[in-house]
Design a protein around this motif. Structure first.
Motif, PDB file in Angstrom:
ATOM      1  N   UNK A 132       0.810  -1.214   0.000  1.00  0.00           N
ATOM      2  CA  UNK A 132       0.000   0.000   0.000  1.00  0.00           C
ATOM      3  C   UNK A 132       0.843   1.262   0.000  1.00  0.00           C
ATOM      4  N   UNK A 133       1.949   1.242   0.738  1.00  0.00           N
ATOM      5  CA  UNK A 133       2.837   2.403   0.733  1.00  0.00           C
ATOM      6  C   UNK A 133       3.443   2.611  -0.656  1.00  0.00           C
ATOM      7  N   UNK A 134       3.797   1.526  -1.308  1.00  0.00           N
ATOM      8  CA  UNK A 134       4.339   1.632  -2.666  1.00  0.00           C
ATOM      9  C   UNK A 134       3.280   2.134  -3.639  1.00  0.00           C
ATOM     10  N   UNK A 135       2.037   1.699  -3.442  1.00  0.00           N
ATOM     11  CA  UNK A 135       0.943   2.150  -4.308  1.00  0.00           C
ATOM     12  C   UNK A 135       0.724   3.646  -4.157  1.00  0.00           C
ATOM     13  N   UNK A 136       0.746   4.149  -2.937  1.00  0.00           N
ATOM     14  CA  UNK A 136       0.551   5.584  -2.726  1.00  0.00           C
ATOM     15  C   UNK A 136       1.697   6.387  -3.332  1.00  0.00           C
ATOM     16  N   UNK A 137       2.922   5.916  -3.152  1.00  0.00           N
ATOM     17  CA  UNK A 137       4.069   6.631  -3.719  1.00  0.00           C
ATOM     18  C   UNK A 137       3.948   6.715  -5.240  1.00  0.00           C
ATOM     19  N   UNK A 138       3.548   5.627  -5.859  1.00  0.00           N
ATOM     20  CA  UNK A 138       3.399   5.611  -7.314  1.00  0.00           C
ATOM     21  C   UNK A 138       2.272   6.533  -7.763  1.00  0.00           C
ATOM     22  N   UNK A 139       1.176   6.530  -7.019  1.00  0.00           N
ATOM     23  CA  UNK A 139       0.031   7.367  -7.386  1.00  0.00           C
ATOM     24  C   UNK A 139       0.374   8.849  -7.282  1.00  0.00           C
ATOM     25  N   UNK A 140       1.054   9.233  -6.219  1.00  0.00           N
ATOM     26  CA  UNK A 140       1.426  10.638  -6.053  1.00  0.00           C
ATOM     27  C   UNK A 140       2.378  11.084  -7.161  1.00  0.00           C
ATOM     28  N   UNK A 141       3.268  10.185  -7.570  1.00  0.00           N
ATOM     29  CA  UNK A 141       4.255  10.535  -8.587  1.00  0.00           C
ATOM     30  C   UNK A 141       3.637  10.643  -9.972  1.00  0.00           C
ATOM     31  N   UNK A 142       2.661   9.790 -10.261  1.00  0.00           N
ATOM     32  CA  UNK A 142       2.159   9.715 -11.633  1.00  0.00           C
ATOM     33  C   UNK A 142       0.758  10.287 -11.803  1.00  0.00           C
ATOM     34  N   UNK A 143      -0.048  10.233 -10.768  1.00  0.00           N
ATOM     35  CA  UNK A 143      -1.442  10.658 -10.889  1.00  0.00           C
ATOM     36  C   UNK A 143      -1.791  11.773  -9.903  1.00  0.00           C
ATOM     37  N   UNK A 144      -0.811  12.586  -9.583  1.00  0.00           N
ATOM     38  CA  UNK A 144      -1.044  13.692  -8.674  1.00  0.00           C
ATOM     39  C   UNK A 144      -1.804  14.840  -9.332  1.00  0.00           C
ATOM     40  N   UNK A 145      -2.488  15.607  -8.526  1.00  0.00           N
ATOM     41  CA  UNK A 145      -3.307  16.702  -9.036  1.00  0.00           C
ATOM     42  C   UNK A 145      -2.454  17.793  -9.681  1.00  0.00           C
ATOM     43  N   UNK A 146      -1.296  18.103  -9.109  1.00  0.00           N
ATOM     44  CA  UNK A 146      -0.452  19.177  -9.637  1.00  0.00           C
ATOM     45  C   UNK A 146      -0.032  18.878 -11.071  1.00  0.00           C
ATOM     46  N   UNK A 147       0.423  17.661 -11.341  1.00  0.00           N
ATOM     47  CA  UNK A 147       0.816  17.275 -12.695  1.00  0.00           C
ATOM     48  C   UNK A 147      -0.370  17.333 -13.648  1.00  0.00           C
ATOM     49  N   UNK A 148      -1.511  16.832 -13.204  1.00  0.00           N
ATOM     50  CA  UNK A 148      -2.725  16.811 -14.019  1.00  0.00           C
ATOM     51  C   UNK A 148      -3.133  18.224 -14.438  1.00  0.00           C
ATOM     52  N   UNK A 149      -3.186  19.134 -13.490  1.00  0.00           N
ATOM     53  CA  UNK A 149      -3.600  20.503 -13.797  1.00  0.00           C
ATOM     54  C   UNK A 149      -2.560  21.223 -14.656  1.00  0.00           C
ATOM     55  N   UNK A 150      -1.291  20.961 -14.414  1.00  0.00           N
ATOM     56  CA  UNK A 150      -0.236  21.570 -15.237  1.00  0.00           C
ATOM     57  C   UNK A 150      -0.360  21.117 -16.689  1.00  0.00           C
ATOM     58  N   UNK A 151      -0.580  19.830 -16.887  1.00  0.00           N
ATOM     59  CA  UNK A 151      -0.729  19.318 -18.246  1.00  0.00           C
ATOM     60  C   UNK A 151      -1.929  19.947 -18.944  1.00  0.00           C
ATOM     61  N   UNK A 152      -3.019  20.108 -18.214  1.00  0.00           N
ATOM     62  CA  UNK A 152      -4.201  20.727 -18.811  1.00  0.00           C
ATOM     63  C   UNK A 152      -3.961  22.205 -19.122  1.00  0.00           C
ATOM     64  N   UNK A 153      -3.267  22.893 -18.264  1.00  0.00           N
ATOM     65  CA  UNK A 153      -2.962  24.305 -18.536  1.00  0.00           C
ATOM     66  C   UNK A 153      -2.169  24.457 -19.828  1.00  0.00           C
ATOM     67  N   UNK A 154      -1.152  23.633 -20.001  1.00  0.00           N
ATOM     68  CA  UNK A 154      -0.347  23.715 -21.213  1.00  0.00           C
ATOM     69  C   UNK A 154      -1.191  23.407 -22.458  1.00  0.00           C
ATOM     70  N   UNK A 155      -2.032  22.405 -22.362  1.00  0.00           N
ATOM     71  CA  UNK A 155      -2.859  22.024 -23.511  1.00  0.00           C
ATOM     72  C   UNK A 155      -3.861  23.116 -23.854  1.00  0.00           C
ATOM     73  N   UNK A 156      -4.527  23.677 -22.842  1.00  0.00           N
ATOM     74  CA  UNK A 156      -5.532  24.702 -23.098  1.00  0.00           C
ATOM     75  C   UNK A 156      -4.914  25.979 -23.674  1.00  0.00           C
ATOM     76  N   UNK A 157      -3.730  26.317 -23.201  1.00  0.00           N
ATOM     77  CA  UNK A 157      -3.040  27.483 -23.748  1.00  0.00           C
ATOM     78  C   UNK A 157      -2.779  27.313 -25.240  1.00  0.00           C
ATOM     79  N   UNK A 158      -2.422  26.108 -25.646  1.00  0.00           N
ATOM     80  CA  UNK A 158      -2.185  25.843 -27.065  1.00  0.00           C
ATOM     81  C   UNK A 158      -3.477  25.926 -27.867  1.00  0.00           C
ATOM     82  N   UNK A 159      -4.553  25.411 -27.294  1.00  0.00           N
ATOM     83  CA  UNK A 159      -5.840  25.362 -28.004  1.00  0.00           C
ATOM     84  C   UNK A 159      -6.408  26.751 -28.257  1.00  0.00           C
ATOM     85  N   UNK A 160      -6.319  27.628 -27.267  1.00  0.00           N
ATOM     86  CA  UNK A 160      -6.950  28.944 -27.402  1.00  0.00           C
ATOM     87  C   UNK A 160      -6.018  29.968 -28.032  1.00  0.00           C
ATOM     88  N   UNK A 161      -4.773  29.591 -28.284  1.00  0.00           N
ATOM     89  CA  UNK A 161      -3.789  30.539 -28.844  1.00  0.00           C
ATOM     90  C   UNK A 161      -4.211  30.991 -30.242  1.00  0.00           C
TER      91      UNK A 161
END
Length: 321
Positions: free
Chosen positions: A292-321
């Motif tokens: 379970x500790x390994x699962x949480x570490x992996x989730x935070x590294x790959x499926x964290x909210x900060x990364x998700x929102x950053x990726x969306x910000x970059x994509x949306x900036x390209x779309x509306x440019x």
């Protein structure tokens, strides 16, 4: 940025609206599928505003986020004739894996030059036939519920909505065999008659329909998160379970095959191994906690909210440019 989107998938939308934009969701008097408005069982920020169709006509919208094929026509009508992809930038988010003749399944947005098709997993982009439409992947992110895992109950948690209707897709047919190996707690909508319908003793397969706020605590008390789903994009409940610090035992299908690292549990395509791994973790709390500790570490590294929102910000900036 002002973003128009429909409230379709509660967990995904909850993560998406945590960004630094303004979000508008349509609302109808009956709060039906095309007008759910703001969430009632998830915590959404004040940056999310619900508007009825008649007020959308004059609303300022920088980009339309589509999630279902009919939403483009709805948006054009409700936005006073402004066409997503032509008059207003648009992206289409595909949440699901293809169905039917899977290797040849054509996406509804195939061969479009007026929008960007965004998949939530690399598996989905690989398997959908999108033709000449431009595609991108923004992998899932969730609001971190915190490390709540206790595993005090020697039972396996399964999270699935409408398991009887969805049948083999969600691995419902596997549950009787799994219940013989480990007692199950199945969480989700339309699960009330599950044990009786499957012919499983009630103590071996209990059903629970809980609000979102109570679900995470209930899951975290179970020793194992069991994911018997054959065919899905990537269940957000799986990602949430990993964030909670739960060990995972699941079918090695679709995106789950790469989402769960080896040290976080067991993934297999053999139901007998699925049952044996679940039973083994129920007998060994120390191993379950370590996974379970390994699962949480992996989730935070790959499926964290900060990364998700950053990726969306970059994509949306390209779309509306």
């Amino acid at each position: 940025m002002n973003i128009l989107l429909w409230h379709v998938h509660g967990s995904w939308t909850t993560a998406f609206v945590q960004g630094g934009h303004s979000y508008t969701v349509p609302v109808l008097p009956d709060r039906g599928p095309d007008g759910l408005g703001r969430a009632r069982t998830f915590d959404w920020p004040d940056s999310v505003t619900e508007l009825p169709p008649e007020r959308l006509r004059d609303a300022e919208v920088d980009v339309v986020l589509l999630q279902r094929p009919h939403e483009a026509a709805l948006a054009e009508r409700w936005l006073g004739g402004r066409r997503p992809g032509r008059d207003i930038p648009a992206v289409y988010v595909e949440h699901n894996a293809p169905v039917g003749d899977v290797p040849a399944t054509r996406h509804p947005c195939a061969d479009r030059d007026d929008l960007l098709l965004v998949h939530v997993t690399h598996f989905n982009r690989l398997f959908w036939d999108s033709g000449t439409t431009a595609t991108a992947v923004v992998e899932h992110g969730v609001v971190d519920p915190g490390h709540r895992y206790t595993g005090e109950l020697a039972r396996a948690a399964v999270v699935v909505n409408e398991p009887l209707r969805r049948g083999r897709v969600t691995g419902t047919d596997l549950l009787p065999g799994l219940a013989r190996a480990a007692p199950l707690d199945v969480f989700g909508m339309a699960t009330a008659d599950l044990a009786r319908s499957l012919g499983v003793p009630p103590d071996r397969c209990r059903s629970h329909e809980l609000p979102q706020r109570a679900l995470h605590d209930a899951m975290a008390r179970r020793r194992v998160y069991l994911h018997p789903v054959r065919w899905t994009s990537l269940g957000l409940s799986l990602v949430e379970a990993m964030h909670l610090g739960m060990p995972v035992v699941g079918l090695a299908t679709t995106e789950a095959a790469v989402a769960v690292p080896r040290e976080a549990g067991v993934l297999t395509t053999r139901p007998d191994e699925l049952a044996a791994a679940t039973a083994a973790l129920l007998r060994d709390p120390d191993a379950a906690h370590a996974a379970g500790r390994a699962a949480r570490q992996a989730a935070l590294a790959h499926y964290g909210l900060k990364r998700f929102l950053h990726d969306w910000d970059l994509l949306l900036e390209e779309v509306v440019r």
